[in-house]
Motif scaffolding. Structure first.
Motif, PDB file in Angstrom:
ATOM      1  N   LEU A  77       3.111   4.011 -10.337  1.00 48.97           N
ATOM      2  CA  LEU A  77       1.642   5.168  -9.811  1.00 48.97           C
ATOM      3  C   LEU A  77       0.327   4.555  -9.716  1.00 48.97           C
ATOM      4  O   LEU A  77      -0.615   5.706  -8.612  1.00 48.97           O
ATOM      5  CB  LEU A  77       2.281   6.721  -9.204  1.00 48.97           C
ATOM      6  CG  LEU A  77       3.511   7.254  -8.956  1.00 48.97           C
ATOM      7  CD1 LEU A  77       3.691   7.939  -9.532  1.00 48.97           C
ATOM      8  CD2 LEU A  77       4.056   6.633  -7.993  1.00 48.97           C
ATOM      9  N   TYR A 122      -2.802   4.233  -7.369  1.00 49.15           N
ATOM     10  CA  TYR A 122      -2.127   5.617  -5.921  1.00 49.15           C
ATOM     11  C   TYR A 122      -2.834   6.543  -6.267  1.00 49.15           C
ATOM     12  O   TYR A 122      -2.831   7.844  -5.841  1.00 49.15           O
ATOM     13  CB  TYR A 122      -0.704   5.786  -5.671  1.00 49.15           C
ATOM     14  CG  TYR A 122      -0.424   4.414  -4.782  1.00 49.15           C
ATOM     15  CD1 TYR A 122      -0.480   3.997  -3.231  1.00 49.15           C
ATOM     16  CD2 TYR A 122       0.276   2.992  -5.679  1.00 49.15           C
ATOM     17  CE1 TYR A 122      -0.447   3.029  -2.569  1.00 49.15           C
ATOM     18  CE2 TYR A 122       0.963   2.376  -5.129  1.00 49.15           C
ATOM     19  CZ  TYR A 122       0.315   1.601  -3.551  1.00 49.15           C
ATOM     20  OH  TYR A 122       0.886   1.126  -3.119  1.00 49.15           O
ATOM     21  N   ASP A 145      -1.305  10.216  -4.727  1.00 46.89           N
ATOM     22  CA  ASP A 145      -0.818   9.885  -3.048  1.00 46.89           C
ATOM     23  C   ASP A 145       0.240   9.711  -2.357  1.00 46.89           C
ATOM     24  O   ASP A 145       0.812   8.014  -2.413  1.00 46.89           O
ATOM     25  CB  ASP A 145      -2.026   9.175  -2.476  1.00 46.89           C
ATOM     26  CG  ASP A 145      -1.916   8.989  -0.909  1.00 46.89           C
ATOM     27  OD1 ASP A 145      -1.082   9.774  -0.521  1.00 46.89           O
ATOM     28  OD2 ASP A 145      -3.290   8.757  -0.152  1.00 46.89           O
ATOM     29  N   ILE A 146       1.190  10.151  -2.492  1.00 48.18           N
ATOM     30  CA  ILE A 146       2.558   9.745  -2.423  1.00 48.18           C
ATOM     31  C   ILE A 146       2.955  11.094  -0.853  1.00 48.18           C
ATOM     32  O   ILE A 146       2.926  12.366  -0.591  1.00 48.18           O
ATOM     33  CB  ILE A 146       3.560  10.979  -3.673  1.00 48.18           C
ATOM     34  CG1 ILE A 146       3.225  10.117  -4.949  1.00 48.18           C
ATOM     35  CG2 ILE A 146       4.646  10.743  -3.141  1.00 48.18           C
ATOM     36  CD1 ILE A 146       3.921  10.507  -6.350  1.00 48.18           C
ATOM     37  N   ASN A 177       2.654  15.422   1.608  1.00 53.28           N
ATOM     38  CA  ASN A 177       1.338  14.436   0.560  1.00 53.28           C
ATOM     39  C   ASN A 177       1.684  15.501  -0.435  1.00 53.28           C
ATOM     40  O   ASN A 177       1.454  17.228  -0.457  1.00 53.28           O
ATOM     41  CB  ASN A 177       0.652  13.935   0.895  1.00 53.28           C
ATOM     42  CG  ASN A 177       0.231  13.294   0.563  1.00 53.28           C
ATOM     43  OD1 ASN A 177       0.289  13.259  -1.224  1.00 53.28           O
ATOM     44  ND2 ASN A 177       0.198  11.448   1.480  1.00 53.28           N
ATOM     45  N   ARG A 226      -0.805  14.805  -2.119  1.00 53.25           N
ATOM     46  CA  ARG A 226      -1.544  14.525  -2.503  1.00 53.25           C
ATOM     47  C   ARG A 226      -3.071  15.898  -2.893  1.00 53.25           C
ATOM     48  O   ARG A 226      -3.527  16.153  -3.740  1.00 53.25           O
ATOM     49  CB  ARG A 226      -2.391  13.946  -2.225  1.00 53.25           C
ATOM     50  CG  ARG A 226      -3.380  13.924  -0.930  1.00 53.25           C
ATOM     51  CD  ARG A 226      -4.011  13.338  -0.667  1.00 53.25           C
ATOM     52  NE  ARG A 226      -5.045  12.896  -0.673  1.00 53.25           N
ATOM     53  CZ  ARG A 226      -5.509  11.816  -0.993  1.00 53.25           C
ATOM     54  NH1 ARG A 226      -4.867  10.186  -0.423  1.00 53.25           N
ATOM     55  NH2 ARG A 226      -7.162  11.413  -1.385  1.00 53.25           N
ATOM     56  N   CYS A 268       4.880   5.751  -1.693  1.00 55.45           N
ATOM     57  CA  CYS A 268       3.025   5.539  -1.249  1.00 55.45           C
ATOM     58  C   CYS A 268       3.182   3.891  -0.386  1.00 55.45           C
ATOM     59  O   CYS A 268       3.976   3.528  -0.765  1.00 55.45           O
ATOM     60  CB  CYS A 268       2.601   5.270  -2.519  1.00 55.45           C
ATOM     61  SG  CYS A 268       3.307   6.770  -4.113  1.00 55.45           S
TER      62      CYS A 268
END
Ligand code: MN
Length: 430
Positions: A278, A281, A305-306, A326, A328, A403
């Protein structure tokens, strides 16, 4: 870790299906899971394209040996590997990427191909022995929605919310892998107009879209950790559905918080996406509305950020995507939650699972629970003709996450179907 050549978008695998840009499991991902095939023995593997590389087999022939003399992939769970710590996780990732890369030494191709299992032929199991499960409440939008519905829209957030990652100790014993059916719970139910509670099946069965953080290395009892240390202690992340019975919850939760409303089942996805995967991201948490106490502050961006989606399907029906959101936007990162969890001296260790809390955005289409999407059942969802305030028997819920960037780091999916409630226990002598 910093980004290294395992994150290079140019890398390709000799497993062709891993090179499809739409694939959840390219060579840059390499999530860990536990699987079995015909013989029933549970093995550890990494997902690559549409296949699994059997690490239990590769460890037995010496092609991977993260534990040196001690085997760590022969227990059917990831806990022994997770306990080895971040440097070993990073080095093992580098090694596995090398084995799966196009252009790997020719002499290794035969043993590697022999260790490749089609995902379609494998049954997935719980990837870790879940030692404890703690659930948090880190989405400000979710906490505001719930507070507006059940408390006071003018003071939706409790006074502590902007200062403490709020959580409760949940049940590890009923954490199950994706695909396990969930039985509708019985409980004490009492409507606002009722004089007394009654025993019955929950009529307000809900989901909670969350991300689960799996602790790899621990802290000794009595020893708190910093947010930087906590970030490094987390091995990886899974999708998590924290099934919830709202009608049981509303009667039982005061003054000690959720109990049976959350204890009957928690589903997690089978593939643990590592923190290392990850890394590209990473993103910061949203701006602070109140300054946090120094121990909770972060010097690096520790959120991710998923992208996340929820599908809902009636029995035999077509799935409808009912939410897109999201991770995030979460106000507290998993590292902050872990730091707060250990602050008192609470010992954390391999296999401890931290639920993020329901992940909700600002619109009903980006909420992580039916409670919010339907505003406590007032505005039912339309599933192509069928209406849903809460879940009915036979409904299936599927969470997905990924992501998106130079390549896709997918979480796969987390699915569960609702079974009818069991028969209620009667009075003594019945
Ligand atoms: Mn929850």
């Amino acid at each position: 870790m910093a980004q290294d050549d395992t994150h290079d978008p140019a890398r390709r695998s000799w497993v062709d299906s891993a090179n499809d840009p739409a694939c959840d499991f390219p060579i840059q991902n390499l999530p860990y899971g536990a699987f079995s095939t015909g013989d029933g023995a549970v093995r550890i593997g990494v997902a690559i394209g549409e296949a699994i590389l059997d690490l239990t087999a590769l460890e037995a022939v010496g092609l991977v040996r993260p534990g040196g003399e001690t085997a760590v992939f022969d227990q059917g769970v990831l806990n022994p590997f997770m306990a080895l710590g971040p440097e070993v996780w990073t080095e093992t990732r580098r090694q596995i990427a090398g084995l799966l890369e196009a252009g790997v030494e020719e002499r290794l191709r035969a043993p590697l191909e022999a260790a490749l299992v089609p995902q379609a032929a494998a049954q997935m199991h719980l990837p870790v022995f879940v030692r404890s499960y703690t659930d948090f409440y880190a989405s400000k939008e979710h906490a505001t929605n719930v507070g507006s519905m059940f408390r006071d829209p003018e003071n939706a957030l409790t006074p502590n919310w902007l200062h403490i990652p709020i959580g409760y100790n949940g049940r590890a014993s009923t954490v199950v892998v994706s695909g396990t059916a969930i039985r509708r719970p019985l409980g004490q139910l009492k409507g606002p107009e009722d004089d007394a509670p009654r025993l019955g099946a929950s009529a307000r069965l809900d989901i909670e879209l969350e991300l689960g953080a799996l602790v790899g290395t621990g802290n000794p009892m009595g020893q708190p950790v910093s947010t930087a240390e906590a970030y490094e202690m987390i091995f990886g992340y899974v999708l998590l559905n924290d099934w919830s019975a709202r009608d049981i919850q509303v009667w039982e939760y005061q003054p000690l918080g959720p109990f049976q409303a959350k204890a009957f089942g928690t589903s997690i996805s089978p593939w643990v996406v590592t923190r290392d995967a990850l890394e590209p991201y990473r993103c910061p948490t949203p701006p602070r509305e109140r300054e946090l106490l120094p121990y909770l502050q972060e010097a690096t961006p520790n959120n991710f950020d998923i992208r996340l989606e929820i599908d809902l399907a009636p029995a035999g029906g077509t799935p409808v995507t009912v939410s897109r959101t999201n991770y995030r936007g979460m106000y507290y990162s998993a590292a902050q939650q872990l730091t707060h969890h250990a602050l008192s001296g609470c010992a954390m260790g391999p296999g401890d699972l931290l639920g993020s809390g329901t992940i909700s955005g600002e619109s009903p289409e980006s909420c992580g629970s039916l409670l919010e999407m339907t505003w406590n059942g007032r505005d039912p969802l339309d599933l192509g003709g069928e209406k849903r305030g809460f879940l009915q028997d036979g409904d299936s819920v599927t969470l997905r996450g990924w992501c998106e960037g130079a390549y896709r780091i997918g979480f796969g999916s987390c699915e569960g179907t609702v079974l009818p409630a069991p028969e209620a226990p009667g009075a003594p002598g019945d």
